[in-house]
Design an enzyme around this catalytic site. Structure first.
Site, PDB file in Angstrom:
ATOM      1  CG  HIS A  54      -1.987   1.048   1.125  1.00 31.70           C
ATOM      2  ND1 HIS A  54      -1.736   2.366   1.375  1.00 31.70           N
ATOM      3  CD2 HIS A  54      -3.282   0.962   0.731  1.00 31.70           C
ATOM      4  CE1 HIS A  54      -2.856   3.071   1.152  1.00 31.70           C
ATOM      5  NE2 HIS A  54      -3.803   2.232   0.763  1.00 31.70           N
ATOM      6  CD  GLU A  96      -5.477   1.567  -3.052  1.00 31.85           C
ATOM      7  OE1 GLU A  96      -6.659   1.683  -2.731  1.00 31.85           O
ATOM      8  OE2 GLU A  96      -4.548   1.567  -2.239  1.00 31.85           O
TER       9      GLU A  96
HETATM   10  P1  13P Z   1      -9.924   5.998  -0.180  1.00 30.54           P
HETATM   11  O1  13P Z   1     -11.049   5.135  -0.699  1.00 30.54           O
HETATM   12  O2  13P Z   1     -10.230   6.599   1.166  1.00 30.54           O
HETATM   13  O3  13P Z   1      -9.481   7.005  -1.200  1.00 30.54           O
HETATM   14  O4  13P Z   1      -8.678   5.023   0.092  1.00 30.54           O
HETATM   15  C1  13P Z   1      -8.241   4.165  -0.892  1.00 30.54           C
HETATM   16  C2  13P Z   1      -7.230   3.265  -0.294  1.00 30.54           C
HETATM   17  O5  13P Z   1      -6.115   3.657  -0.040  1.00 30.54           O
HETATM   18  C3  13P Z   1      -7.607   1.875  -0.046  1.00 30.54           C
HETATM   19  O6  13P Z   1      -6.499   1.091   0.218  1.00 30.54           O
END
Ligand code: 13P
Length: 247
Positions: A96, A165
């Site tokens: 992450h 992400e």
């Molecule tokens: P948000 O949905 O709060 O933008 O976060 C995404 C995230 O980092 C999930 O791992």
């Protein structure tokens, strides 16, 4: 099969199990329930109780990270994949952007993936470019390198899910355009097919996913589900994301 994965980050105390109870009771009544899986990654402190409570239910529990060693070691505050598995965890996030920012390197991530798979955890491997990289048109090369430096053909692709992400989208309310996201997912799939020869693992999108914008992502057929941060802390929002996705 689609995935709705809720990453709680630093959120939750024992009574927060009510959120899972509500999601579980929605899911058990939902006519679309066989089309998707729900995974929640609470903090380590709640892993065991949540995993026990939902052992025979359809909600799966995972961790948000794991240490890059197999079983036990002398690393203070570290939690290994073995320890996660032994308390009932089925999944773990790895890579992450929060953890990359705190120092997780590619070689650490490779060991994390290796030991998580060895302990029969399913890995949700997170990748994503930051704002500067995006503005400099480096998105594709950044993603390619994040994938190539960690994933290997000998890893079982059926136990790996890749979560794209974009860092600039996490917690900001900003999301990629449908066109950009579609192109990026196709690119990721291409890189993964090269690594794993022929077949690619599943690909999720994460970053400001909510009950309103989920419909936009639905149009992109390469996306196999979502990694949801903020909105996963509310049972209503999380359930509405699923509802609106299938509407
Ligand atoms: P948000 O949905 O709060 O933008 O976060 C995404 C995230 O980092 C999930 O791992």
């Amino acid at each position: 099969m689609k995935y709705f994965i809720g990453n709680w980050k630093m959120f939750g105390i024992p009574s927060s199990i009510n959120i899972l109870n509500k999601i579980n009771s929605f899911r058990s009544r939902d006519i679309n329930r066989n089309k998707y899986r729900v995974v929640i990654t609470p903090p380590y402190t709640l892993l065991e109780t949540f995993a026990k409570k939902f052992k025979n239910k359809k909600i799966m529990i995972g961790s948000q990270n794991c240490y890059q060693k197999n079983q036990f070691s002398s690393n203070t505050a570290a939690i290994s994949p073995y320890m996660i598995k032994k308390v009932g965890g089925k999944y773990t996030l790895i890579g992450h952007s929060d953890n990359r920012a705190e120092g997780d390197t590619n070689s650490m991530l490779k060991d994390k993936v290796k030991f998580a798979l060895k302990n029969n955890l399913k890995v949700i491997f997170c990748i994503g470019e930051n704002k500067l990289q995006k503005n400099n048109n480096k998105t594709f090369s950044v993603l390619k390198s994040q994938l190539n430096k960690v994933l290997e053909k000998r890893f079982n692709k059926n136990n790996i899910i890749v979560a794209y992400e974009p860092i600039w989208s996490i917690g900001t309310g900003k999301i990629p355009s449908q066109k950009d996201l579609s192109k990026t997912t196709i690119h990721i799939k291409k890189v993964l097919k090269k690594i794993f020869k022929k077949n690619s693992p599943l690909i999720l999108y994460g970053g400001s996913v909510d009950e309103n914008n989920v419909k936009v992502f639905k149009q992109i057929k390469e996306i196999d589900g979502f990694l949801i941060g903020g909105a996963s802390k509310s049972s209503k929002k999380f359930i509405d994301i699923i509802k609106n996705y299938y509407r």
